[in-house]
Design an enzyme around this catalytic site. Structure first.
Site, mmCIF file in Angstrom:
data_model
loop_
_atom_site.group_PDB
_atom_site.id
_atom_site.type_symbol
_atom_site.label_atom_id
_atom_site.label_comp_id
_atom_site.label_asym_id
_atom_site.label_seq_id
_atom_site.Cartn_x
_atom_site.Cartn_y
_atom_site.Cartn_z
ATOM 1 N N HIS A 24 101.351 -39.575 -8.068
ATOM 2 C CA HIS A 24 102.348 -38.493 -8.110
ATOM 3 C C HIS A 24 102.384 -37.832 -6.738
ATOM 4 C CE1 HIS A 24 104.059 -34.839 -10.549
ATOM 5 N NE2 HIS A 24 104.557 -34.882 -9.317
ATOM 6 N N HIS A 27 105.369 -36.803 -3.716
ATOM 7 C CA HIS A 27 106.742 -36.788 -3.185
ATOM 8 C C HIS A 27 106.648 -36.936 -1.681
ATOM 9 C CE1 HIS A 27 108.356 -35.188 -7.032
ATOM 10 N NE2 HIS A 27 107.132 -34.686 -7.121
ATOM 11 N N HIS A 54 109.131 -36.299 -14.548
ATOM 12 C CA HIS A 54 108.447 -35.011 -14.607
ATOM 13 C C HIS A 54 108.795 -34.362 -15.947
ATOM 14 C CE1 HIS A 54 107.844 -35.589 -10.371
ATOM 15 N NE2 HIS A 54 107.399 -34.372 -10.159
ATOM 16 N N GLU A 93 105.892 -29.493 -16.944
ATOM 17 C CA GLU A 93 105.307 -28.772 -15.804
ATOM 18 C C GLU A 93 105.616 -27.285 -16.041
ATOM 19 O OE1 GLU A 93 107.261 -29.524 -12.040
ATOM 20 O OE2 GLU A 93 105.624 -28.649 -10.861
ATOM 21 N N ASP A 136 101.004 -34.273 -5.405
ATOM 22 C CA ASP A 136 102.378 -33.770 -5.575
ATOM 23 C C ASP A 136 103.081 -33.559 -4.226
ATOM 24 O OD1 ASP A 136 104.561 -33.085 -7.135
ATOM 25 O OD2 ASP A 136 103.804 -31.143 -7.754
ATOM 26 N N ASP A 137 102.928 -32.382 -3.632
ATOM 27 C CA ASP A 137 103.557 -32.051 -2.347
ATOM 28 C C ASP A 137 102.488 -31.445 -1.438
ATOM 29 O OD1 ASP A 137 106.553 -32.408 -3.073
ATOM 30 O OD2 ASP A 137 105.759 -31.168 -4.692
HETATM 31 N N1 ADE Z 1 109.970 -32.167 -6.412
HETATM 32 C C1 ADE Z 1 108.939 -32.108 -5.563
HETATM 33 N N2 ADE Z 1 107.866 -31.598 -6.174
HETATM 34 C C2 ADE Z 1 108.222 -31.326 -7.454
HETATM 35 C C3 ADE Z 1 107.554 -30.799 -8.578
HETATM 36 N N3 ADE Z 1 106.274 -30.415 -8.539
HETATM 37 N N4 ADE Z 1 108.249 -30.651 -9.722
HETATM 38 C C4 ADE Z 1 109.527 -31.009 -9.782
HETATM 39 N N5 ADE Z 1 110.199 -31.512 -8.750
HETATM 40 C C5 ADE Z 1 109.548 -31.679 -7.593
HETATM 41 ZN ZN ZN Z 2 106.086 -33.758 -8.612
#
Ligand code: ADE
Ligand code: ZN
Length: 348
Positions: free
Chosen positions: A22, A24, A206, A209, A287-288
């Protein structure tokens, strides 16, 4: 980072071979690279410095993050930009002993600014292929639809991407769904996901969340996904929990993301250990990472410390990722053997 983990467990985590499921790629754009690309491409950023940009990374919700994330992506224009971003991520991941990563990318973030979809594919794929050849770093590309946009736009993105499928068959195996979850239920994308299933893509989304447990059910039933990205709110629905456990449906959990986006107030309240305890196929991911304060090792260390995880639980998280990854049986066997060898060497 400061930690009260035992030095031996910290070393074990840092050296353990890992798979990331996971991630991005646009969320790996570090402020330094963002400024460098802004200068290279003559794009104005609304921040005076790298420090000022980093200081703006204080989020109170998914949307507050997404606003910055999409604004930051505006510096990505050329094939070389996508290559540089991806190569930088791979270097960070490899330093954390990540040996495979299944990467989300959001073409709509770029095509709406006039960047050809072929440019996005080419830059990311060049870095991934180079890493495979030079370092044996495994990867997959998961093209994700932005759920705040209409389903017709997702169909148009799919149509634009399909002529590239043959050229990227070694990498582009998956379809995902991301962006603002609340108010954009899985049902909105049922038709385009059905089309992607017909086309034999691996499907993920997703769900759970910020959105309710019902969205996790709907992602499974209406989108037919194989993995749930995040899924932490599944805990609110005991029958769903039983289903996730029974069918070993993987959850790609992102602890530092959940903390930064206020999905949990404190890491000690994160439900990852309870999800594991309930027998769910939980994995740890970043994630990011450029926005949420850390890559894979930081995520593992944060939950290990806050939830006082044992070594066996850490290994279970890594094994779950191997089981959940989109590799063939031969590669899965190799990844398992590598993890087994590591565990054996560490206990010897
Ligand atoms: N795009 C990038 N990170 C995300 C996240 N945590 N949830 C939804 N969309 C995303
Ligand atoms: Zn994500």
């Amino acid at each position: 980072m400061s930690t009260t983990l035992s030095p031996s467990l910290q070393r074990f985590i840092e050296g353990m071979p890992k798979i990331e499921l996971h991630l991005h790629i646009e969320g790996t754009l570090e402020p330094e690279l963002m400024f460098a690309l802004a200068q290279r491409n003559q794009v104005a950023l609304p921040y005076a410095s790298v420090e000022a940009l980093r200081a703006a990374y204080a989020f109170d919700s998914l949307q507050s993050f997404l606003d910055l994330y999409y604004a930051g992506a505006a510096v990505l224009l050329t094939e070389q930009d996508f290559y540089d971003m991806t190569a930088a991520y791979i270097a960070r991941a490899r330093a954390d002993k990540v040996c495979r990563s299944e990467i989300f990318f959001d073409p709509q973030t770029h095509t709406e600014r006039g960047v050809p979809i072929a440019t996005v594919f080419a830059g990311i794929a060049r870095a991934l292929r180079e890493a495979r050849e030079q370092h044996g770093f495994g990867s997959a590309m998961i093209m994700s639809f932005l759920r705040h946009l209409p389903e017709e736009d997702a169909f148009a993105t799919l149509e634009a991407a399909l002529p590239l499928r043959e050229q990227y068959r070694d990498l582009w195996t998956g379809i995902g769904l991301d962006s603002a979850e609340r108010g954009n239920p899985p049902e909105k994308f049922a038709r385009v996901f059905a089309r992607c299933k017909e086309l034999d893509f691996r499907l993920v989304a997703h769900a759970g969340e910020e959105g309710p447990a019902q969205y996790v059910r709907d992602a499974l039933d209406l989108l037919q996904v194989e993995r749930i990205d995040h899924g932490v709110r599944s805990e609110e629905d005991p029958a769903l929990m039983a289903r996730l456990a029974q069918h070993a449906i993987p959850l790609t959990v992102c602890p530092l993301s959940n903390l930064k986006l206020c999905v949990v107030a404190d890491m000690r309240q994160h439900n990852l250990a309870r999800l594991l305890e309930a027998g769910l196929a939980v994995t740890v991911n970043s994630d990011d990472p450029a926005y949420f304060g850390g890559y894979m090792n930081a995520n593992f260390l944060a939950v290990a410390e806050a939830l006082t995880l044992k070594r066996e639980q850490i290994v279970t998280l890594a094994r779950n990722a191997i089981a959940a990854s989109f590799v063939d049986a031969e590669e899965r066997g190799k990844l398992s053997a590598e993890l087994d060898a590591y565990c054996l060497a560490q206990t010897a």
